[in-house]
Design a protein around this motif. Sequence first.
Motif, PDB file in Angstrom:
ATOM      1  N   LYS A   1     -68.442  -0.699  52.527  1.00 11.84           N
ATOM      2  CA  LYS A   1     -67.445  -1.562  52.834  1.00 11.84           C
ATOM      3  C   LYS A   1     -68.117  -3.087  52.960  1.00 11.84           C
ATOM      4  CE  LYS A   1     -64.144   1.406  52.939  1.00 11.84           C
ATOM      5  NZ  LYS A   1     -62.957   1.760  51.978  1.00 11.84           N
ATOM      6  N   THR A   2     -67.208  -3.917  52.769  1.00 14.27           N
ATOM      7  CA  THR A   2     -67.963  -5.382  52.953  1.00 14.27           C
ATOM      8  C   THR A   2     -67.317  -5.942  54.230  1.00 14.27           C
ATOM      9  OG1 THR A   2     -67.667  -6.026  50.643  1.00 14.27           O
ATOM     10  CG2 THR A   2     -67.644  -7.735  52.225  1.00 14.27           C
ATOM     11  N   ILE A   3     -68.409  -6.193  55.092  1.00 17.08           N
ATOM     12  CA  ILE A   3     -68.151  -6.573  56.457  1.00 17.08           C
ATOM     13  C   ILE A   3     -68.396  -8.082  56.548  1.00 17.08           C
ATOM     14  CG2 ILE A   3     -68.701  -6.515  58.852  1.00 17.08           C
ATOM     15  CD1 ILE A   3     -69.553  -3.727  58.166  1.00 17.08           C
ATOM     16  N   ILE A   4     -67.646  -8.962  56.965  1.00 17.35           N
ATOM     17  CA  ILE A   4     -67.741 -10.317  56.854  1.00 17.35           C
ATOM     18  C   ILE A   4     -67.808 -10.864  58.560  1.00 17.35           C
ATOM     19  CG2 ILE A   4     -66.932 -12.919  56.403  1.00 17.35           C
ATOM     20  CD1 ILE A   4     -67.701 -11.519  53.965  1.00 17.35           C
ATOM     21  N   ILE A   5     -68.661 -11.536  59.131  1.00 18.62           N
ATOM     22  CA  ILE A   5     -68.609 -11.833  60.526  1.00 18.62           C
ATOM     23  C   ILE A   5     -69.054 -13.273  60.411  1.00 18.62           C
ATOM     24  CG2 ILE A   5     -70.187 -11.468  62.518  1.00 18.62           C
ATOM     25  CD1 ILE A   5     -71.584  -8.793  61.103  1.00 18.62           C
ATOM     26  N   LEU A   6     -68.090 -13.704  61.529  1.00 17.61           N
ATOM     27  CA  LEU A   6     -67.835 -15.301  61.582  1.00 17.61           C
ATOM     28  C   LEU A   6     -68.803 -15.523  62.984  1.00 17.61           C
ATOM     29  CD1 LEU A   6     -64.448 -16.066  60.398  1.00 17.61           C
ATOM     30  CD2 LEU A   6     -66.372 -16.020  59.044  1.00 17.61           C
ATOM     31  N   SER A   7     -69.630 -16.320  63.121  1.00 18.34           N
ATOM     32  CA  SER A   7     -70.423 -16.445  64.167  1.00 18.34           C
ATOM     33  C   SER A   7     -69.814 -17.509  65.267  1.00 18.34           C
ATOM     34  CB  SER A   7     -71.903 -16.906  64.079  1.00 18.34           C
ATOM     35  OG  SER A   7     -71.816 -18.270  63.293  1.00 18.34           O
ATOM     36  N   GLY A   8     -70.209 -17.563  66.474  1.00 20.14           N
ATOM     37  CA  GLY A   8     -69.444 -18.583  67.486  1.00 20.14           C
ATOM     38  C   GLY A   8     -69.934 -19.819  67.299  1.00 20.14           C
ATOM     39  N   MET A   9     -69.432 -20.688  68.133  1.00 21.83           N
ATOM     40  CA  MET A   9     -69.542 -22.212  68.096  1.00 21.83           C
ATOM     41  C   MET A   9     -70.879 -22.551  68.261  1.00 21.83           C
ATOM     42  SD  MET A   9     -67.581 -25.429  69.700  1.00 21.83           S
ATOM     43  CE  MET A   9     -66.176 -25.046  68.926  1.00 21.83           C
ATOM     44  N   GLY A  10     -71.841 -23.108  67.371  1.00 22.81           N
ATOM     45  CA  GLY A  10     -73.088 -23.438  67.771  1.00 22.81           C
ATOM     46  C   GLY A  10     -74.099 -22.319  67.858  1.00 22.81           C
ATOM     47  N   CYS A  11     -73.571 -21.121  67.224  1.00 25.03           N
ATOM     48  CA  CYS A  11     -74.493 -19.819  66.921  1.00 25.03           C
ATOM     49  C   CYS A  11     -74.784 -19.518  65.784  1.00 25.03           C
ATOM     50  CB  CYS A  11     -73.537 -18.887  67.747  1.00 25.03           C
ATOM     51  SG  CYS A  11     -73.121 -18.951  69.068  1.00 25.03           S
ATOM     52  N   SER A  12     -76.258 -19.329  65.551  1.00 25.06           N
ATOM     53  CA  SER A  12     -76.837 -18.879  64.209  1.00 25.06           C
ATOM     54  C   SER A  12     -76.256 -17.464  63.895  1.00 25.06           C
ATOM     55  CB  SER A  12     -78.268 -19.002  64.316  1.00 25.06           C
ATOM     56  OG  SER A  12     -78.841 -18.365  63.193  1.00 25.06           O
ATOM     57  N   PHE A  13     -76.339 -17.139  62.440  1.00 20.63           N
ATOM     58  CA  PHE A  13     -76.195 -15.798  62.167  1.00 20.63           C
ATOM     59  C   PHE A  13     -77.199 -14.836  62.513  1.00 20.63           C
ATOM     60  CE2 PHE A  13     -76.890 -17.777  57.500  1.00 20.63           C
ATOM     61  CZ  PHE A  13     -78.226 -17.310  57.427  1.00 20.63           C
ATOM     62  N   ASP A  14     -78.459 -15.327  62.762  1.00 18.64           N
ATOM     63  CA  ASP A  14     -79.662 -14.681  63.264  1.00 18.64           C
ATOM     64  C   ASP A  14     -79.531 -14.102  64.602  1.00 18.64           C
ATOM     65  OD1 ASP A  14     -81.534 -14.921  60.922  1.00 18.64           O
ATOM     66  OD2 ASP A  14     -81.632 -17.229  61.480  1.00 18.64           O
ATOM     67  N   GLU A  15     -78.624 -14.680  65.437  1.00 22.89           N
ATOM     68  CA  GLU A  15     -78.364 -13.777  66.701  1.00 22.89           C
ATOM     69  C   GLU A  15     -77.769 -12.497  66.360  1.00 22.89           C
ATOM     70  OE1 GLU A  15     -75.461 -15.989  68.903  1.00 22.89           O
ATOM     71  OE2 GLU A  15     -76.846 -17.569  69.393  1.00 22.89           O
ATOM     72  N   TRP A  16     -77.161 -11.955  65.087  1.00 22.78           N
ATOM     73  CA  TRP A  16     -76.916 -11.098  64.719  1.00 22.78           C
ATOM     74  C   TRP A  16     -77.665  -9.896  63.927  1.00 22.78           C
ATOM     75  CZ3 TRP A  16     -71.386  -9.474  65.587  1.00 22.78           C
ATOM     76  CH2 TRP A  16     -70.569 -10.426  66.357  1.00 22.78           C
ATOM     77  N   TYR A  17     -78.898 -10.354  64.088  1.00 20.66           N
ATOM     78  CA  TYR A  17     -80.144  -9.729  63.463  1.00 20.66           C
ATOM     79  C   TYR A  17     -79.929  -8.369  63.577  1.00 20.66           C
ATOM     80  CZ  TYR A  17     -84.368  -8.308  61.446  1.00 20.66           C
ATOM     81  OH  TYR A  17     -85.352  -7.464  60.497  1.00 20.66           O
ATOM     82  N   ASN A  18     -80.145  -7.622  64.823  1.00 22.39           N
ATOM     83  CA  ASN A  18     -80.101  -6.235  64.930  1.00 22.39           C
ATOM     84  C   ASN A  18     -78.987  -5.502  64.376  1.00 22.39           C
ATOM     85  OD1 ASN A  18     -82.617  -6.267  66.281  1.00 22.39           O
ATOM     86  ND2 ASN A  18     -81.906  -6.984  68.111  1.00 22.39           N
ATOM     87  N   ILE A  19     -77.610  -6.251  64.757  1.00 17.38           N
ATOM     88  CA  ILE A  19     -76.388  -5.542  64.458  1.00 17.38           C
ATOM     89  C   ILE A  19     -76.249  -5.416  62.787  1.00 17.38           C
ATOM     90  CG2 ILE A  19     -73.987  -6.071  64.082  1.00 17.38           C
ATOM     91  CD1 ILE A  19     -74.071  -7.231  67.150  1.00 17.38           C
TER      92      ILE A  19
END
Length: 308
Positions: A32-50
């Motif tokens: 499946k295609t999962i699109i994740i929208l990060s929070g304000m002032g937040c990098s997508f690299d915070e989600w690395y482990n996930i």
Amino acid sequence: MKRDILGGINIISIIKVKQKKMEVLSKGNKGKTIIILSGMGCSFDEWYNITETLAETNRVVMFHRPGLGNSEIRNEPRNTEAVVEELIDLLLVLEITEPIILVGHSYGGLCAQHFVKSHPQKVAGLVLVDSTSEDLRELDELSLPVLNNYDTDKVWLEKCKSYSLMEQEQLKRMINPSIPEKLELIPEKVQQRLLDFLVRPSLYKAMYSEISNWKKDAEMIKSIETTLNVPLIVLGRDKEFSIRLEMQDGLPEEELRVFEEKWEELITRQGNLSNDNKILFVNGSTHYIHIDRPDIVIQSISEIVNQI
């Protein structure tokens, strides 16, 4: 069209979206295609482990909104409607035609609510991670004299305006960014990207505009009256855990409790977005559930995947 920074199936690309350069992270090439929208002032690299875990069986896509990371920002207003339009364009560019699983944290959750209300046929499932509420203004009605000197839109707007006018080296000295303890085991190059992300003046230009517009955005999103039938999981932070942590900074328990109880109420209301909903308050988590309890975020997204 795009410039690959990392090879293999884990790719960071620069893609033209709405005639601007956008930094896009893509991991995995199946499922499946999962699109994740990060929070304000937040990098997508915070989600690395996930994203590493989810990409084993899914295609995961994240992007930096204009002003964040290497994404280009001009002088257009930054609001949730702009994010909805950018996501629509990105799906076209990436040739994603099937309904997506949409995940949104904090301000990204507000954008996700706008997207799913505007384009319900494009979303197969939704996960909101301690998301900003469409009833955001209710937080302003609370009597919080101490907190209101510490953490309000006005305080943040002044801070963001000041930071946006600084040079990068000056910002680095001012902010002195550090890596959260729970992300200290991610690759060093990803840690360095996180540190660099926080000292770009363009980040604070974007945040200034997003904060300036988010209450008006929330009211507009609320005015779109619709009830969905897609699987929805709403994750909220641990109220008591958050209060204890904030008290360590000398903030008054009484005011913190008033705020956290209202926040919990607003999170609970988000379940009304779909007839097929589940609400979970995550033990041992702050607002940054994806950092504090990545296991629960992965579990929730996987549950949606398995339902579809």
